[in-house]
Design an enzyme around this catalytic site. Structure first.
Site, PDB file in Angstrom:
ATOM      1  N   GLU A  87       2.041 -43.035  -5.127  1.00 11.47           N
ATOM      2  CA  GLU A  87       3.145 -42.089  -4.921  1.00 11.47           C
ATOM      3  C   GLU A  87       4.469 -42.652  -5.432  1.00 11.47           C
ATOM      4  O   GLU A  87       5.381 -41.911  -5.767  1.00 11.47           O
ATOM      5  CB  GLU A  87       3.299 -41.766  -3.428  1.00 11.47           C
ATOM      6  CG  GLU A  87       2.191 -40.892  -2.892  1.00 11.47           C
ATOM      7  CD  GLU A  87       2.265 -40.721  -1.379  1.00 11.47           C
ATOM      8  OE1 GLU A  87       1.864 -39.665  -0.899  1.00 11.47           O
ATOM      9  OE2 GLU A  87       2.713 -41.659  -0.676  1.00 11.47           O
ATOM     10  N   ASP A 118      -2.803 -30.761  -3.176  1.00  9.97           N
ATOM     11  CA  ASP A 118      -4.055 -30.050  -2.868  1.00  9.97           C
ATOM     12  C   ASP A 118      -3.713 -28.897  -1.935  1.00  9.97           C
ATOM     13  O   ASP A 118      -2.591 -28.786  -1.460  1.00  9.97           O
ATOM     14  CB  ASP A 118      -5.042 -31.024  -2.204  1.00  9.97           C
ATOM     15  CG  ASP A 118      -4.477 -31.614  -0.915  1.00  9.97           C
ATOM     16  OD1 ASP A 118      -4.662 -31.000   0.142  1.00  9.97           O
ATOM     17  OD2 ASP A 118      -3.819 -32.680  -0.966  1.00  9.97           O
TER      18      ASP A 118
HETATM   19  N1  SAH Z   1      -7.367 -40.708  -1.419  1.00  9.82           N
HETATM   20  C1  SAH Z   1      -6.423 -41.585  -0.804  1.00  9.82           C
HETATM   21  C2  SAH Z   1      -6.245 -41.207   0.631  1.00  9.82           C
HETATM   22  C3  SAH Z   1      -5.209 -40.234   0.767  1.00  9.82           C
HETATM   23  S1  SAH Z   1      -4.902 -39.805   2.430  1.00  9.82           S
HETATM   24  C4  SAH Z   1      -6.903 -42.992  -0.909  1.00  9.82           C
HETATM   25  O1  SAH Z   1      -8.010 -43.183  -1.314  1.00  9.82           O
HETATM   26  O2  SAH Z   1      -6.134 -43.891  -0.594  1.00  9.82           O
HETATM   27  C5  SAH Z   1      -3.743 -38.622   2.160  1.00  9.82           C
HETATM   28  C6  SAH Z   1      -2.325 -39.078   1.916  1.00  9.82           C
HETATM   29  O3  SAH Z   1      -1.647 -38.047   1.238  1.00  9.82           O
HETATM   30  C7  SAH Z   1      -1.580 -39.276   3.223  1.00  9.82           C
HETATM   31  O4  SAH Z   1      -0.603 -40.273   3.061  1.00  9.82           O
HETATM   32  C8  SAH Z   1      -0.969 -37.896   3.476  1.00  9.82           C
HETATM   33  O5  SAH Z   1       0.368 -37.976   3.917  1.00  9.82           O
HETATM   34  C9  SAH Z   1      -1.021 -37.154   2.146  1.00  9.82           C
HETATM   35  N2  SAH Z   1      -1.837 -35.919   2.078  1.00  9.82           N
HETATM   36  C10 SAH Z   1      -2.077 -35.261   0.919  1.00  9.82           C
HETATM   37  N3  SAH Z   1      -2.864 -34.195   1.122  1.00  9.82           N
HETATM   38  C11 SAH Z   1      -3.144 -34.163   2.453  1.00  9.82           C
HETATM   39  C12 SAH Z   1      -3.947 -33.308   3.257  1.00  9.82           C
HETATM   40  N4  SAH Z   1      -4.629 -32.278   2.732  1.00  9.82           N
HETATM   41  N5  SAH Z   1      -4.039 -33.580   4.600  1.00  9.82           N
HETATM   42  C13 SAH Z   1      -3.357 -34.627   5.114  1.00  9.82           C
HETATM   43  N6  SAH Z   1      -2.598 -35.479   4.387  1.00  9.82           N
HETATM   44  C14 SAH Z   1      -2.481 -35.262   3.057  1.00  9.82           C
END
Ligand code: SAH
Length: 258
Positions: free
Chosen positions: A19, A223
């Site tokens: 990010e 998303d």
């Molecule tokens: N794929 C990532 C994990 C992301 S977790 C990895 O492998 O490290 C999601 C992160 O993005 C969190 O910090 C949250 O704040 C944000 N986020 C984005 N989409 C989200 C969703 N649908 N639900 C909750 N958090 C979301």
């Protein structure tokens, strides 16, 4: 004896390295400090003293990070930037949401307290700072009016993006990655004005409320918080969201009083 001191820094927090990747390219650190197992980088950007840090994911990690930043650096404001799932109608992948308030969607101490109320605060929602959020929203509109220049035509096409819309309003936070249509439909039914959902903002908002530190936050929609929520997440975050964050912060920091 009088001493002259430089103004307190502006704090920037993101959850994930992807990010902040484009942001960090614009701010080569002048110093780094390891606090609470996190790396805090200080630099100057548009004449502003800035301190940036990655919180990692979730409300506790975010609260720890914000607390350490305020206690150690005495920041005069915190801006959070990252990605989120879109909930509101018309909040599409590639759009931006500037938070006007935050709520913890997974907080439930009923029947002792009202649903979503933070116990003993008498609040379900924490408002972001109005002047800072106004400036952030204006910076977002200005910086993102020409996205092709920021991302390149190929990335725009790959991700099916158009000119990003800037939305302003309620963002939900909880310790849950929302990735089923069932869960996102339930959240919208409970909280119809929610625009987006993520995992950190409400925690930082609560810490900033406690310390009286102005707080603003922006999230690029990565998303739609549904069954496709995990698709291409890291690539989108690094190639789109971090460039939006860098452009908006660049515009914001140029506009804030030094
Ligand atoms: N794929 C990532 C994990 C992301 S977790 C990895 O492998 O490290 C999601 C992160 O993005 C969190 O910090 C949250 O704040 C944000 N986020 C984005 N989409 C989200 C969703 N649908 N639900 C909750 N958090 C979301």
């Amino acid at each position: 004896m009088t001493t002259t001191s430089s103004p307190a820094p502006i704090g920037i927090i993101s959850a994930l390295r992807d990010e902040l990747s484009a942001v960090l390219l614009r701010m080569p650190p002048e110093s780094r400090q390891r606090i609470a197992n996190r790396s805090f980088r200080q630099c100057h950007w548009h004449g502003q003293q800035v301190v940036a840090v990655l919180s990692r994911i979730g409300k506790v990690a975010a609260a720890t990070t914000a607390t350490a930043m305020i206690e150690r650096y005495g920041v005069r404001a915190i801006v959070f930037t990252g990605v989120a799932g879109g909930l509101g109608e018309g909040v599409q992948v590639g759009d931006l949401v500037v938070a006007r308030s935050f709520l913890q969607h997974d907080l439930n101490a009923s029947p002792l307290f009202a649903r979503h109320e933070v116990p003993l605060y008498g609040l379900t929602r924490f408002r972001t700072d109005t002047p800072l959020s106004d400036t952030l929203a204006a910076a977002a509109r200005q910086a993102l009016s020409e996205p092709v220049g920021l991302l390149g035509a190929q990335a725009m096409q790959d991700f099916g993006l158009h000119t990003p819309q800037v939305h302003e309003g309620l963002i939900l936070s909880g310790d849950q990655f929302i990735n089923t249509a069932q869960d996102s439909v339930r959240l919208v039914a409970e909280l119809p004005d929610a625009l987006a959902v993520e995992m950190e903002g409400a925690a930082v908002a609560q810490v900033c409320h406690d310390y009286g530190v102005p707080f603003a936050a922006m999230r690029t929609i990565s998303d739609r918080a549904d069954d496709n929520a995990h698709v291409d997440f890291p690539r989108f975050t690094e190639q789109v969201a971090s460039h939006y964050s860098a452009a908006v912060l660049d515009t914001l920091l140029a506009q804030l009083p030094a």
